[in-house]
Design a protein around this motif. Structure first.
Motif, PDB file in Angstrom:
ATOM      1  N   ASP A  39      -6.397   4.711  -0.316  1.00 58.43           N
ATOM      2  CA  ASP A  39      -5.771   3.536   0.303  1.00 58.43           C
ATOM      3  C   ASP A  39      -4.727   2.889  -0.599  1.00 58.43           C
ATOM      4  OD1 ASP A  39      -7.509   2.575  -1.626  1.00 58.43           O
ATOM      5  OD2 ASP A  39      -7.983   0.765  -0.488  1.00 58.43           O
ATOM      6  N   TYR A  55     -14.838   6.760   1.693  1.00 54.94           N
ATOM      7  CA  TYR A  55     -14.074   5.902   2.592  1.00 54.94           C
ATOM      8  C   TYR A  55     -14.400   6.274   4.037  1.00 54.94           C
ATOM      9  CZ  TYR A  55     -10.883   3.881  -0.904  1.00 54.94           C
ATOM     10  OH  TYR A  55     -10.323   3.183  -1.944  1.00 54.94           O
ATOM     11  N   ARG A  60     -14.433   0.834   2.615  1.00 49.84           N
ATOM     12  CA  ARG A  60     -13.994   1.595   1.444  1.00 49.84           C
ATOM     13  C   ARG A  60     -15.100   1.444   0.407  1.00 49.84           C
ATOM     14  NH1 ARG A  60      -8.606  -1.514   0.295  1.00 49.84           N
ATOM     15  NH2 ARG A  60      -9.904  -3.220   0.999  1.00 49.84           N
ATOM     16  N   ARG A  79     -11.134  -3.832   6.425  1.00 46.51           N
ATOM     17  CA  ARG A  79     -11.912  -2.737   5.831  1.00 46.51           C
ATOM     18  C   ARG A  79     -12.265  -3.114   4.390  1.00 46.51           C
ATOM     19  NH1 ARG A  79     -10.500   3.590   5.129  1.00 46.51           N
ATOM     20  NH2 ARG A  79      -8.717   2.761   4.033  1.00 46.51           N
ATOM     21  N   PHE A  81     -13.755  -3.441   0.609  1.00 52.16           N
ATOM     22  CA  PHE A  81     -13.914  -2.536  -0.524  1.00 52.16           C
ATOM     23  C   PHE A  81     -15.248  -2.908  -1.158  1.00 52.16           C
ATOM     24  CE2 PHE A  81     -13.203  -0.994  -4.837  1.00 52.16           C
ATOM     25  CZ  PHE A  81     -12.397   0.122  -4.669  1.00 52.16           C
TER      26      PHE A  81
END
Length: 109
Positions: A39, A55, A60, A79, A81
């Protein structure tokens, strides 16, 4: 939905298709490395460190298996992390931070 008699469902094949790919990175003693993730985020591994990256469309994920890593995370609010280490889970959507995993201890800086 019910499967009819004689219908075969291969769960292992289905699980393999839906499971995220795992990519591992590792540094030896005395070595450090900066990795650009899929990413665009960056992970800087310190000496004798190991991470696994997973991922998916919704997350992620990075797991620190040994050592220390510093992350510069690309902003992606939809999304998160997530970094897993020993006894901690750190969730961000875009920032910079470091994680040290030593046995059962984890520190975030």
């Amino acid at each position: 939905e019910t499967l009819s008699e004689g219908t075969y469902f291969n769960y292992r094949a289905f699980a393999a298709m839906s499971a995220p790919e795992v990519v591992a990175f590792e540094t030896a003693i005395g070595e450090s490395e900066t990795i650009t993730l899929a990413d665009g985020s960056k992970a800087q591994l310190d000496t004798a460190s190991r991470i696994e990256v997973r991922y998916t469309n919704g997350r992620r994920g990075v797991e620190i298996l040994a050592g220390q890593a510093f992350f510069d995370v690309e902003k992606e609010p939809a999304r998160p992390f997530v970094v897993l280490a020993a006894n901690a889970a750190i969730t961000v959507t875009g920032t910079s931070f470091g994680v040290l995993s030593e046995g059962a201890r984890t520190s975030v800086h």
